[in-house]
Motif scaffolding. Structure first.
Motif, PDB file in Angstrom:
ATOM      1  N   LYS A   1      42.432  32.623  38.703  1.00 48.38           N
ATOM      2  CA  LYS A   1      42.785  32.609  37.288  1.00 48.38           C
ATOM      3  C   LYS A   1      44.092  31.854  37.040  1.00 48.38           C
ATOM      4  CE  LYS A   1      40.735  37.256  36.905  1.00 48.38           C
ATOM      5  NZ  LYS A   1      40.100  37.118  38.204  1.00 48.38           N
TER       6      LYS A   1
ATOM      7  N   HIS B   1      36.327  35.003  34.439  1.00 50.17           N
ATOM      8  CA  HIS B   1      34.940  34.623  34.120  1.00 50.17           C
ATOM      9  C   HIS B   1      34.395  35.448  32.950  1.00 50.17           C
ATOM     10  CE1 HIS B   1      34.589  33.483  38.555  1.00 50.17           C
ATOM     11  NE2 HIS B   1      33.848  32.522  38.037  1.00 50.17           N
ATOM     12  N   THR B   2      34.648  36.769  33.022  1.00 48.68           N
ATOM     13  CA  THR B   2      34.001  37.697  32.091  1.00 48.68           C
ATOM     14  C   THR B   2      34.283  37.299  30.647  1.00 48.68           C
ATOM     15  OG1 THR B   2      34.266  39.418  33.752  1.00 48.68           O
ATOM     16  CG2 THR B   2      33.808  40.159  31.498  1.00 48.68           C
TER      17      THR B   2
ATOM     18  N   HIS C   1      41.403  42.268  32.050  1.00 46.57           N
ATOM     19  CA  HIS C   1      42.519  41.514  32.617  1.00 46.57           C
ATOM     20  C   HIS C   1      43.668  41.444  31.626  1.00 46.57           C
ATOM     21  CE1 HIS C   1      39.203  39.704  35.228  1.00 46.57           C
ATOM     22  NE2 HIS C   1      39.931  40.478  36.005  1.00 46.57           N
TER      23      HIS C   1
ATOM     24  N   HIS D   1      41.628  48.253  34.836  1.00 47.59           N
ATOM     25  CA  HIS D   1      41.174  47.522  36.026  1.00 47.59           C
ATOM     26  C   HIS D   1      41.362  48.297  37.332  1.00 47.59           C
ATOM     27  CE1 HIS D   1      41.345  44.123  38.959  1.00 47.59           C
ATOM     28  NE2 HIS D   1      40.588  43.465  38.097  1.00 47.59           N
TER      29      HIS D   1
ATOM     30  N   LYS E   1      36.317  49.376  45.289  1.00 46.43           N
ATOM     31  CA  LYS E   1      36.527  48.485  46.436  1.00 46.43           C
ATOM     32  C   LYS E   1      36.827  49.287  47.706  1.00 46.43           C
ATOM     33  CE  LYS E   1      37.555  44.550  43.492  1.00 46.43           C
ATOM     34  NZ  LYS E   1      38.261  43.278  43.278  1.00 46.43           N
TER      35      LYS E   1
ATOM     36  N   ASN F   1      29.789  42.279  40.987  1.00 43.48           N
ATOM     37  CA  ASN F   1      30.344  42.385  39.639  1.00 43.48           C
ATOM     38  C   ASN F   1      29.254  41.885  38.685  1.00 43.48           C
ATOM     39  OD1 ASN F   1      31.728  41.722  37.257  1.00 43.48           O
ATOM     40  ND2 ASN F   1      33.475  40.788  38.307  1.00 43.48           N
TER      41      ASN F   1
ATOM     42  N   ARG G   1      24.418  37.420  34.772  1.00 46.23           N
ATOM     43  CA  ARG G   1      25.525  36.893  35.565  1.00 46.23           C
ATOM     44  C   ARG G   1      26.037  37.978  36.506  1.00 46.23           C
ATOM     45  NH1 ARG G   1      31.564  37.984  35.841  1.00 46.23           N
ATOM     46  NH2 ARG G   1      32.173  36.466  37.407  1.00 46.23           N
TER      47      ARG G   1
HETATM   48  N1  LIG Z   1      38.193  42.023  38.036  1.00 45.47           N
HETATM   49  C1  LIG Z   1      37.401  41.374  39.022  1.00 45.47           C
HETATM   50  C2  LIG Z   1      37.667  41.924  40.376  1.00 45.47           C
HETATM   51  O1  LIG Z   1      38.728  42.450  40.599  1.00 45.47           O
HETATM   52  O2  LIG Z   1      36.812  41.797  41.233  1.00 45.47           O
HETATM   53  C3  LIG Z   1      37.738  39.917  39.079  1.00 45.47           C
HETATM   54  O3  LIG Z   1      39.046  39.666  38.718  1.00 45.47           O
HETATM   55  C4  LIG Z   1      36.753  38.986  38.534  1.00 45.47           C
HETATM   56  O4  LIG Z   1      36.704  38.985  37.186  1.00 45.47           O
HETATM   57  P1  LIG Z   1      35.864  37.874  36.475  1.00 45.47           P
HETATM   58  O5  LIG Z   1      34.455  38.038  36.924  1.00 45.47           O
HETATM   59  O6  LIG Z   1      36.043  38.182  35.052  1.00 45.47           O
HETATM   60  O7  LIG Z   1      36.448  36.558  36.850  1.00 45.47           O
END
Ligand SMILES: N[C@H](C(=O)O)[C@H](O)COP(=O)(O)O
Ligand SMILES: NC(=O)c1ccc[n+]([C@@H]2O[C@H](COP(=O)([O-])OP(=O)(O)OC[C@H]3O[C@@H](n4cnc5c(N)ncnc54)[C@H](O)[C@@H]3O)[C@@H](O)[C@H]2O)c1
Length: 354
Positions: free
Chosen positions: A129, A143-144, A187, A287, A295, A304, A313
């Motif tokens: 990011k 991405h989200t 995020h 988060h 995890k 995800n 997706r």
């Molecule tokens: N929150 C997710 C994780 O910790 O695995 C990761 O940052 C990816 O998020 P996106 O798919 O929105 O990029």
């Protein structure tokens, strides 16, 4: 298991964006191809020369087959790739903001293919990011959120889920089955989280979560357990008022609509087998409250999923791991889970025409 055992019988490919070129995404895709475990009908999106160089550097025997977007060969043993050219050569472990637009171009191609009916689903390998932001996209957060905007929907939900069906021998998750964790906030800095927990947001995210557990996962009446925000779910207002002022009224409103909602429960004990029994998903407030547990339970065995999109997706449960990039030692397990899950969700959509 996450869903039933449907396998994708769609003639359409599942496309996989290879992510940050300095990260582990490209080599994970090559590792799965070299191990011969990529399902037929899987197409990578990325720079073919970069993938060839990465394969050669790692000694992976993979034939990279460049195809025009929308096309893919059937019955070959190589890695079909829809090409997107890097802006500058990529070095494993070394971020370069000049390639931020390349990463976003791979995502745009995947979305376009899903929307045009050229792909059954999209899977994303990790992007970085920070380097996307530094590459000229200051509002980028992941991405989200990017997919929400690209697909023109108002709201999406980030959910991560373990898939022990693909890792039956793994001892790491000893709970009452697979774990699904969705997030009210995604995020944003921790400092801003409490202000983002609103009645409107909690109800909207909960409804979307329940709807997609029904629509995508076939759970007729999902039971959702909701975390409090504060220690001990606020201790009757003595340790924070968000539960009393926002979360409890929101959950009461959802129950009045007929939803099966538990909570708010203290987040430290919600994730124990007794509390998780019979629960289809946990809704965490932020988060790390939810994803640290997920995890811990199944890093490398989880995927995800973005709920609320008009396309399928899925993604990996890890990031770009710059410390491992180019070494060939990263675990491709989560990418394997994400691809398998995307195929199953796509097949479910196809059979249900949803
Ligand atoms: N929150 C997710 C994780 O910790 O695995 C990761 O940052 C990816 O998020 P996106 O798919 O929105 O990029
Ligand atoms: N799906 C995604 O695109 C996604 C997911 C998570 C993080 N990220 C991004 O990745 C970047 C780095 O994030 P981070 O450092 O917090 O997390 P990270 O997952 O990249 O790394 C955290 C730790 O896990 C290890 N690790 C990660 N993937 C692994 C794998 N496949 N096999 C073995 N070990 C692995 C790393 O070596 C590191 O020690 C950030 O920009 C973050 O936003 C992207």
């Amino acid at each position: 298991m996450l869903v039933d055992t449907l396998s994708s019988d769609s003639a359409l490919p599942v496309v996989v964006t290879t992510g940050e070129p300095a990260g582990i995404g490209p080599e994970l895709m090559l590792m799965l191809a070299a191990q011969g475990i990529l399902p037929a009908g899987t197409v990578a999106i990325g720079d073919p020369d970069m993938l060839r160089q990465r394969a050669a550097a790692l000694g992976l025997s993979v034939t990279v087959i460049e195809c025009s977007p929308g096309e893919y060969p059937s019955g070959t043993h190589g890695l079909p790739v829809w090409p997107v050219a890097l802006n500058e050569p990529a070095t494993p472990g070394v971020l370069n903001p000049a390639n931020a637009d390349y990463v976003l171009a791979t995502l745009a191609l995947a979305v376009d293919a899903c929307q045009k009916g050229q792909a059954a689903a999209m899977v994303t390998a990790p992007l970085h990011k920070g380097v996307i932001i530094e590459g000229g996209h200051p509002a980028f957060t992941g991405h989200t959120e990017w997919l929400r905007d690209a697909c023109g929907v108002d709201e999406v939900v980030m959910m991560l889920a373990t898939d022990t069906a693909l890792h039956a021998a793994s001892p790491s998750w000893q709970g009452s089955g697979d774990l699904r964790v969705a997030l009210v906030t995604t995020h944003l800095p921790l400092r801003n989280v409490a202000d983002a927990i609103t009645f409107e947001r909690v109800t909207r995210i909960s409804r979307l979560l329940a709807a997609d557990l029904q629509r995508q996962f076939g759970i007729a009446k999902p039971r959702i357990a909701v975390c409090g925000l504060n220690p001990h779910a606020g201790e009757d207002g003595h340790l924070g008022r968000e539960e009393l002022d926002v979360i409890i009224p929101a959950l009461d409103a959802l129950r009045a609509e007929g939803m099966d909602i538990l909570g708010p429960l203290p987040a430290d004990t919600l994730f124990t087998p007794r509390h998780l029994a019979g629960v289809d998903a946990v809704l965490a407030m932020y988060h790390d409250q939810g994803l640290a547990v997920l995890k811990y339970a199944g890093f490398g065995q989880a995927a995800n999923i973005t709920l609320g999109l008009p396309l399928v997706r899925t993604s990996v449960d890890h990031g770009t791991a710059l410390d491992l990039a180019g070494k060939g030692v990263a675990d491709p397990g989560s990418l394997n889970v994400a691809i398998a899950l995307a195929r199953r969700l796509a097949a479910r959509r196809l059979s249900a025409e949803i």
